[in-house]
Scaffold this motif. Structure first.
Motif, mmCIF file in Angstrom:
data_model
loop_
_atom_site.group_PDB
_atom_site.id
_atom_site.type_symbol
_atom_site.label_atom_id
_atom_site.label_comp_id
_atom_site.label_asym_id
_atom_site.label_seq_id
_atom_site.Cartn_x
_atom_site.Cartn_y
_atom_site.Cartn_z
ATOM 1 N N UNK A 112 61.046 -41.556 10.148
ATOM 2 C CA UNK A 112 59.668 -41.863 10.803
ATOM 3 C C UNK A 112 58.721 -42.013 10.624
ATOM 4 N N UNK A 113 57.670 -42.129 10.654
ATOM 5 C CA UNK A 113 56.467 -41.627 10.158
ATOM 6 C C UNK A 113 55.382 -41.547 11.241
ATOM 7 N N UNK A 114 55.337 -39.994 10.915
ATOM 8 C CA UNK A 114 54.874 -38.902 12.281
ATOM 9 C C UNK A 114 53.603 -38.334 11.944
ATOM 10 N N UNK A 115 52.733 -39.145 10.913
ATOM 11 C CA UNK A 115 51.160 -38.746 10.860
ATOM 12 C C UNK A 115 50.899 -39.505 9.332
ATOM 13 N N UNK A 116 49.864 -39.765 9.541
ATOM 14 C CA UNK A 116 49.426 -40.185 8.265
ATOM 15 C C UNK A 116 47.788 -39.216 8.044
ATOM 16 N N UNK A 117 47.254 -38.800 6.774
ATOM 17 C CA UNK A 117 47.093 -38.049 6.119
ATOM 18 C C UNK A 117 45.915 -38.784 5.329
ATOM 19 N N UNK A 118 44.327 -38.120 5.717
ATOM 20 C CA UNK A 118 43.143 -38.684 4.576
ATOM 21 C C UNK A 118 43.063 -36.888 3.414
ATOM 22 N N UNK A 119 42.938 -37.075 2.299
ATOM 23 C CA UNK A 119 42.898 -35.574 2.061
ATOM 24 C C UNK A 119 41.646 -35.065 1.333
ATOM 25 N N UNK A 120 40.488 -36.394 1.398
ATOM 26 C CA UNK A 120 39.664 -36.274 0.409
ATOM 27 C C UNK A 120 38.682 -37.181 1.171
ATOM 28 N N UNK A 121 37.376 -36.650 1.438
ATOM 29 C CA UNK A 121 36.405 -37.681 2.751
ATOM 30 C C UNK A 121 36.186 -39.016 1.748
ATOM 31 N N UNK A 122 36.583 -38.794 1.027
ATOM 32 C CA UNK A 122 36.339 -40.885 -0.418
ATOM 33 C C UNK A 122 37.104 -41.924 0.230
ATOM 34 N N UNK A 123 38.604 -40.840 0.607
ATOM 35 C CA UNK A 123 39.855 -41.815 0.951
ATOM 36 C C UNK A 123 40.496 -42.107 2.315
ATOM 37 N N UNK A 124 39.299 -42.630 3.356
ATOM 38 C CA UNK A 124 39.581 -43.422 3.767
ATOM 39 C C UNK A 124 40.835 -44.660 3.609
ATOM 40 N N UNK A 125 41.160 -45.123 2.689
ATOM 41 C CA UNK A 125 41.680 -46.000 1.706
ATOM 42 C C UNK A 125 42.006 -46.949 3.100
#
Length: 228
Positions: free
Chosen positions: A65-78
């Motif tokens: 089960x997905x528990x979180x989504x992570x943005x690892x770079x300020x330009x990686x909002x994707x």
């Protein structure tokens, strides 16, 4: 839960191991934007810098089960907000990363030190205004997995001739040795291209040591590809 848009392309799978998987959301893209799902110590799935794709939810469900989504770079909002909303989870952003939360149409949680209860240690790769760049790395010591969203990559644009892993062209003059040289990972997951799963520690060391030395070859190759 929002639904997946069937107009999205099918993904190409990369980097599968027992505690995670990666995918290229748009296989035809030159920059080969890569995303990953990591299984945390408590069993939840953490989705890193996702590019959405047809069939992605089925892939994620294989790991839990997905528990979180992570943005690892300020330009990686994707597609972070889109994937988070579909799974009714927050987007996790480092507490020191600025200018990202307000641009995400999804609940946001901040993290520092470790990523929730995933077992992944968070560390700053770069937090600079020139060039503008805020990037967080993740490392699981027991699993030997190192996540580097942007500072290094395997896609052709990053690599000088003969390199398996290359420092981002903008960082070659000032490679992030202080942030990355202390790791000896078993696998390296990157934000552009498939990861490095064989002799990963050596590949990282070579990339950092050769960043400046191989700069002419890397820039020449990148320019040739941009003009092709």
């Amino acid at each position: 839960m929002t639904s997946q848009d069937d107009t999205h392309a099918a993904y190409r799978e990369i980097d599968r191991w027992d505690r995670g998987v990666g995918w290229i959301g748009r296989p035809d893209e030159k920059m080969q934007r890569a995303s990953h799902a990591l299984v945390g110590d408590e069993g939840g799935v953490w989705v890193i810098d996702p590019v959405d794709a047809r069939g992605l939810d089925d892939l994620l469900a294989e790991f839990g089960e997905v528990v979180g989504v992570v943005v690892g770079l300020d330009r990686h909002k994707r597609d972070a907000a889109r994937v988070a909303n579909r799974h009714d989870v927050p987007v996790f952003i480092p507490e020191w990363m600025s200018g990202v939360a307000a641009k995400l149409d999804a609940p946001v949680e901040r993290f520092a030190g470790t990523l929730g209860e995933s077992g992944y240690e968070a560390f700053t790769i770069r937090d600079a205004s020139f060039p503008p760049w805020q990037e967080v790395g993740l490392y699981h010591r027991e699993d030997g997995t190192l996540v580097i969203p942007e500072a290094v990559g395997t896609v052709s644009f990053f690599c000088a001739p003969g390199e398996r892993l290359g420092v981002h062209p903008m960082l070659r003059p000032v490679p992030p040795r202080d942030a990355l040289s202390g790791f000896a990972p078993d696998r390296i997951l990157v934000g552009h291209g498939a990861g490095v799963t064989t002799d990963a520690a050596a590949a990282l060391r070579d990339a950092l040591d050769g960043a400046r030395r191989n700069l002419p070859g890397a820039y020449g190759k990148a320019l040739k590809e941009l003009l092709s």
